[in-house]
Design a protein around this motif. Structure first.
Motif, PDB file in Angstrom:
ATOM      1  N   GLY A 126       1.893  40.686 -44.816  1.00 17.97           N
ATOM      2  CA  GLY A 126       2.127  39.748 -43.733  1.00 17.97           C
ATOM      3  C   GLY A 126       1.693  38.360 -44.167  1.00 17.97           C
ATOM      4  N   GLU A 127       1.669  37.432 -43.214  1.00 23.00           N
ATOM      5  CA  GLU A 127       1.243  36.063 -43.538  1.00 23.00           C
ATOM      6  C   GLU A 127      -0.276  35.963 -43.477  1.00 23.00           C
ATOM      7  N   LEU A 128      -0.861  35.304 -44.470  1.00 27.98           N
ATOM      8  CA  LEU A 128      -2.311  35.101 -44.487  1.00 27.98           C
ATOM      9  C   LEU A 128      -2.667  33.888 -43.633  1.00 27.98           C
ATOM     10  N   CYS A 129      -3.610  34.084 -42.711  1.00 28.71           N
ATOM     11  CA  CYS A 129      -4.111  33.000 -41.859  1.00 28.71           C
ATOM     12  C   CYS A 129      -5.624  32.900 -42.036  1.00 28.71           C
ATOM     13  N   THR A 130      -6.173  31.707 -41.817  1.00 29.59           N
ATOM     14  CA  THR A 130      -7.616  31.532 -42.006  1.00 29.59           C
ATOM     15  C   THR A 130      -8.185  30.609 -40.932  1.00 29.59           C
ATOM     16  N   ARG A 131      -9.480  30.804 -40.633  1.00 29.11           N
ATOM     17  CA  ARG A 131     -10.152  30.005 -39.615  1.00 29.11           C
ATOM     18  C   ARG A 131     -11.604  29.786 -40.042  1.00 29.11           C
ATOM     19  N   GLY A 132     -12.144  28.612 -39.703  1.00 27.65           N
ATOM     20  CA  GLY A 132     -13.548  28.349 -40.024  1.00 27.65           C
ATOM     21  C   GLY A 132     -13.821  26.868 -40.247  1.00 27.65           C
ATOM     22  N   TYR A 133     -15.021  26.586 -40.774  1.00 27.57           N
ATOM     23  CA  TYR A 133     -15.481  25.209 -41.010  1.00 27.57           C
ATOM     24  C   TYR A 133     -14.560  24.439 -41.941  1.00 27.57           C
ATOM     25  N   HIS A 134     -13.743  25.159 -42.744  1.00 23.15           N
ATOM     26  CA  HIS A 134     -12.982  24.549 -43.839  1.00 23.15           C
ATOM     27  C   HIS A 134     -11.609  24.047 -43.418  1.00 23.15           C
ATOM     28  N   VAL A 135     -11.169  24.388 -42.208  1.00 31.37           N
ATOM     29  CA  VAL A 135      -9.812  23.991 -41.791  1.00 31.37           C
ATOM     30  C   VAL A 135      -9.775  22.495 -41.493  1.00 31.37           C
ATOM     31  N   MET A 136      -8.778  21.825 -42.047  1.00 28.83           N
ATOM     32  CA  MET A 136      -8.643  20.363 -41.948  1.00 28.83           C
ATOM     33  C   MET A 136      -8.744  19.860 -40.509  1.00 28.83           C
ATOM     34  N   LYS A 137      -9.035  18.563 -40.391  1.00 27.13           N
ATOM     35  CA  LYS A 137      -9.055  17.931 -39.069  1.00 27.13           C
ATOM     36  C   LYS A 137      -7.634  17.744 -38.548  1.00 27.13           C
ATOM     37  N   GLY A 138      -6.672  17.740 -39.458  1.00 29.22           N
ATOM     38  CA  GLY A 138      -5.270  17.572 -39.066  1.00 29.22           C
ATOM     39  C   GLY A 138      -4.545  16.694 -40.061  1.00 29.22           C
ATOM     40  N   TYR A 139      -3.231  16.613 -39.900  1.00 28.06           N
ATOM     41  CA  TYR A 139      -2.432  15.704 -40.722  1.00 28.06           C
ATOM     42  C   TYR A 139      -2.507  14.297 -40.120  1.00 28.06           C
ATOM     43  N   TYR A 140      -2.635  13.298 -40.960  1.00 28.87           N
ATOM     44  CA  TYR A 140      -2.779  11.916 -40.493  1.00 28.87           C
ATOM     45  C   TYR A 140      -1.507  11.434 -39.792  1.00 28.87           C
TER      46      TYR A 140
ATOM     47  N   GLY B 130      -6.290  29.204 -52.209  1.00 27.30           N
ATOM     48  CA  GLY B 130      -6.448  28.315 -51.062  1.00 27.30           C
ATOM     49  C   GLY B 130      -5.315  27.317 -50.986  1.00 27.30           C
ATOM     50  N   GLN B 131      -5.499  26.333 -50.134  1.00 30.13           N
ATOM     51  CA  GLN B 131      -4.546  25.229 -50.042  1.00 30.13           C
ATOM     52  C   GLN B 131      -5.278  24.014 -49.499  1.00 30.13           C
ATOM     53  N   THR B 132      -4.693  22.847 -49.735  1.00 26.82           N
ATOM     54  CA  THR B 132      -5.360  21.592 -49.386  1.00 26.82           C
ATOM     55  C   THR B 132      -5.842  21.594 -47.941  1.00 26.82           C
TER      56      THR B 132
ATOM     57  N   HIS C 282      -2.140  28.600 -40.489  1.00 27.78           N
ATOM     58  CA  HIS C 282      -1.098  29.481 -41.021  1.00 27.78           C
ATOM     59  C   HIS C 282      -0.680  28.967 -42.396  1.00 27.78           C
ATOM     60  N   THR C 283      -0.928  29.786 -43.435  1.00 28.48           N
ATOM     61  CA  THR C 283      -0.745  29.294 -44.809  1.00 28.48           C
ATOM     62  C   THR C 283       0.695  29.307 -45.293  1.00 28.48           C
TER      63      THR C 283
END
Length: 559
Positions: free
Chosen positions: A394-408, A344-346, A425-426
Motif C-alpha cells: 500500500g502507500e506509505l504514510c508518516t506522522r510526527g515532529y518531522h513533517v514539514m510546516k507546509g509548501y510555501y 525519506g523525502q524532503t 502521504h508519500t
C-alpha cells in the motif's frame, strides 16, 4: 560524554551550535583536507557568529529568505549555521538549475539575497545565468539591485575573491560583521522559536513546478538526532559528505546530523570518487554517505589503486533504491559493516525509516528499515485509505515532529500532501513486515500496468542486479498499443562485459514471470540524474517512447 545535551523542540539551530561549542569546543567540527580547513567546534561557532552578524549588518531580518546556489564549498555550511543563528530562512538551490528554474525559485521564494559561485561545470556558467535574469547587476551598486524579473532580490554575494559588477564578494560581507555587536546577535538568536521555518528546499517534481518545502528548527534537529542515534554517531566520528548540500541528504543527514552528534564534517566540494576516497583516507573518516551511483563509482575506483578505508564503520546509502549487491560490496570491500539504509523525502525533513547498525545483513539489503525514533509509519490501501495488514502492499504514510510546516505559498499542495490527521502521504508503495521493517516497492506513478498485470520495477531491477555482468539497471514502462504498457530496462554493464539483449532475456526466462521480463533492453553508459544523483526515470520513459516510435501509443487515452 560523547554526545551533546539538548532538548529537541526547545532548541534552535543557532543555540545548538553554541551548546556543542560549549561542551565539545576542542573537537574537530569542519575538515576540508584539500583546502587546508580544519576548524574545532569553538572556531566553527565563532566564524558562524561573524557571518550571522555580517548578514544582520546587510539589513537581513528574521524570516527573510536567503538563497544559496553553490556546490559543497565551505561558505555553504557556514551560511547554513549562521542563518540558523540570525533567523534568515536558507533557500537551497539545485546546482543543476539554469535561468528558467532559478528565476522561478528566486521569485516564488521571495528571496532578497542570493549567494552564488561562478559555476560548477564551466567557470562562469552561473554568472551568465544571473546576468540573463538580472541584467541590472551591470549598472547597480552591490546591495542596491532593482530587478524587473525578481523585484525582491537586493543582494547578490559572490562566493569568491573576484569582483563582479553589482555583487558583493564574500570578503566584502565579512568585513561588515564588526558593525553588529555580540549583544545584538544574542538578542536576535534569543528571539527565534524552534517552530520557526529556517530552511526551504524545492522538490524537483517530475510534473508541474517545484514546491518550496518549509522546514523548522524542530523538524531538522529532531530528524538529525534520530538519524545520528541510528548510526551511533558521536564526537568520536568523522563523516565524509560527498552528497550535495542543497539536498536534505547533504544538509540534514550530513552536516546537521554531525553537529547534533558533535561529530566532524568532512565534505567533498564536488563528487568525484577519487576525491571522496582521498578525503576518507586523509580525515580518517568513520562514516560515509552516498547515493548508490556514488558507491558504485567508488567501488570501481578502488580497483584502480589502494585507498585506506580501514576507519569506515557506518554511513547512509539513500536517495534511490539501494541494490543488494552494492550494499554487500560496501560492507565487504570498504569495511563499512554498520552501513545503514535510510528512506525519506524532503517533506519529512527527510528521514522516515532507517535500518539500524545492529541489523543483520539481510535486513540491511532487503528493507529500508523501520520508523525512526518518535516517528509514526503506516501502510494504507491506495483506494480506501484504510491501513493494510503486514505483508500487504500500500502507500506509505508518516506522522510526527518531522513533517514539514507546509509548501510555501501553496495551501492546496500542502492539503493534498498532509491529511487532516497530520499524516504525510508519500506517494510511495511499500510493504511492512510484522516487526515494522519496510520494503519500498515503487512509486505509485512508476507502477507499470501490462495487460492488466501490476508490475513493480524494483522487483525486476533487484533480479537483474544478480547478473554477474550488470553494474546498474533501471526499469521503466513504455506505452504499448497492445498491452497498455510494456517493460523496458536500461542497463549499465561492468567494464569489459559483453552481453546482448537476448542473453538477458534468456537469463530472466523461467526465473521471473513472463510478463515481467523486459521486452526491450537498452545499454547505456550513464543515466539522466538530478544534481543529487537521483536517476530521472521519467526521462528514461520519454527516451524509450521516442526510440521505440511509441509517441502515438502514448496518446491513446486510458481509463
Amino acid at each position: 560524554m560523547d554526545l551533546p545535551q539538548y532538548v529537541v523542540g526547545e532548541t534552535t539551530i543557532g543555540r545548538l551550535v553554541d551548546i556543542v561549542a560549549e561542551q565539545f569546543g576542542d573537537k574537530r567540527a569542519l575538515i576540508y583536507p584539500k583546502l587546508g580547513i580544519d576548524y574545532t567546534y569553538r572556531q566553527f561557532r565563532d566564524i558562524c557568529n561573524d557571518i550571522a552578524k555580517a548578514f544582520m549588518a546587510l539589513g537581513i531580518q528574521k524570516g527573510e529568505h536567503i538563497a544559496i546556489w553553490a556546490n559543497n564549498v565551505p561558505e555553504w555550511v557556514l551560511t547554513q549555521f549562521a542563518t540558523g543563528k540570525m533567523g534568515a530562512v536558507l533557500v537551497t538551490v539545485n546546482t543543476n538549475y539554469r535561468s528558467f528554474e532559478l528565476e522561478y525559485l528566486l521569485k516564488q521564494s521571495d528571496s532578497t539575497t542570493l549567494l552564488m559561485i561562478g559555476g560548477v561545470r564551466e567557470k562562469d556558467e552561473y554568472l551568465k545565468v544571473i546576468r540573463e535574469i538580472c541584467p541590472e547587476l551591470d549598472r547597480c551598486e552591490p546591495g542596491k539591485l532593482r530587478s524587473e524579473k525578481v523585484p525582491l532580490l537586493k543582494n547578490v554575494i559572490f562566493l569568491g575573491k573576484e569582483k563582479h559588477p553589482g555583487m558583493f564578494t564574500w570578503e566584502d560581507v565579512m568585513q561588515l560583521a564588526g558593525r553588529v555587536s555580540d549583544a545584538e546577535l544574542a538578542n536576535r538568536q534569543a528571539s527565534l522559536d524552534p517552530d520557526d521555518v529556517i530552511n526551504m528546499q524545492y522538490t524537483s517534481g517530475t510534473t508541474g513546478f517545484p514546491k518550496g518545502v518549509q522546514l523548522t528548527h524542530t523538524n531538522l534537529i529532531g530528524n538529525a538526532k534520530s538519524l545520528g542515534e541510528c548510526m551511533r554517531l558521536s564526537s568520536k566520528d568523522t563523516l565524509c559528505i560527498p552528497v550535495p548540500f542543497f539536498h536534505c541528504f547533504g544538509c540534514v543527514l550530513g552536516t546537521l546530523t554531525c553537529v547534533v552528534s558533535a561529530a566532524a564534517m568532512a565534505p567533498v566540494v564536488a563528487f568525484n570518487p577519487v576525491d571522496v576516497l582521498e578525503t576518507v583516507e586523509a580525515a580518517k573518516c568513520t562514516a560515509l554517505h552516498g547515493v548508490p551511483t556514488m558507491f558504485i563509482a567508488e567501488l570501481e575506483e578502488m580497483k584502480n589503486r589502494h585507498y585506506d578505508t580501514s576507519h569506515l564503520r557506518t554511513g547512509i546509502m539513500a536517495g534511490a533504491p539501494c541494490p543488494i549487491e552494492v550494499m554487500k560490496q560496501v560492507i565487504s570491500e570498504m569495511g563499512a559493516t554498520e552501513m545503514c539504509i535510510t528512506y525519506g523525502q524532503t517533506e519529512a525533513s527527510p528521514g522516515i525509516t532507517m535500518t539500524r547498525t545492529t541489523d543483520p545483513l539481510e535486513r540491511k539489503v532487503a528493507t529500508v528499515g523501520k520508523a525512526l525514533p518518535n516517528v509514526e509509519v503506516k501502510i494504507i490501501n491506495t483506494s480506501t485509505g484504510e491501513p493494510v495488514p503486514p505483508g500487504v502492499q500500500g502507500e506509505l504514510c508518516t506522522r510526527g515532529y518531522h513533517v514539514m510546516k507546509g509548501y510555501y505559498k501553496n495551501p492546496e499542495g500542502t492539503a493534498a500532501a498532509i491529511d487532516k490527521d497530520g499524516w504525510l502521504h508519500t506517494g510511495d508503495l511499500a510493504v511492512m513486515d510484522e516487526e515494522g521493517y519496510c520494503k519500498i516497492t515503487g512509486r505509485i506513478k512508476d507502477m507499470i500496468i501490462r495487460g492488466g498485470e501490476n508490475i513493480y520495477p524494483r522487483e525486476i531491477e533487484e533480479f537483474l542486479y544478480t547478473h554477474p555482468h550488470i553494474k546498474d539497471v533501471q526499469v521503466v514502462g513504455v506505452p504499448s498499443r497492445k498491452y497498455g504498457e510494456e517493460v523496458a530496462a536500461y542497463v549499465q554493464l561492468k567494464n569489459g562485459a559483453k552481453v546482448t539483449a537476448e542473453d538477458l532475456k534468456a537469463f530472466c526466462k523461467d526465473k521471473i514471470s513472463f510478463h515481467k521480463i523486459p521486452a526491450y533492453f537498452f545499454f547505456v553508459q550513464e543515466y539522466p540524474t538530478t544534481a543529487s544523483g537521483k536517476i530521472q526515470k521519467y526521462k528514461l520513459r520519454q527516451q524509450a517512447t521516442v526510440d521505440l516510435n511509441r509517441e502515438e501509443d502514448a496518446k491513446i487515452a486510458t481509463a
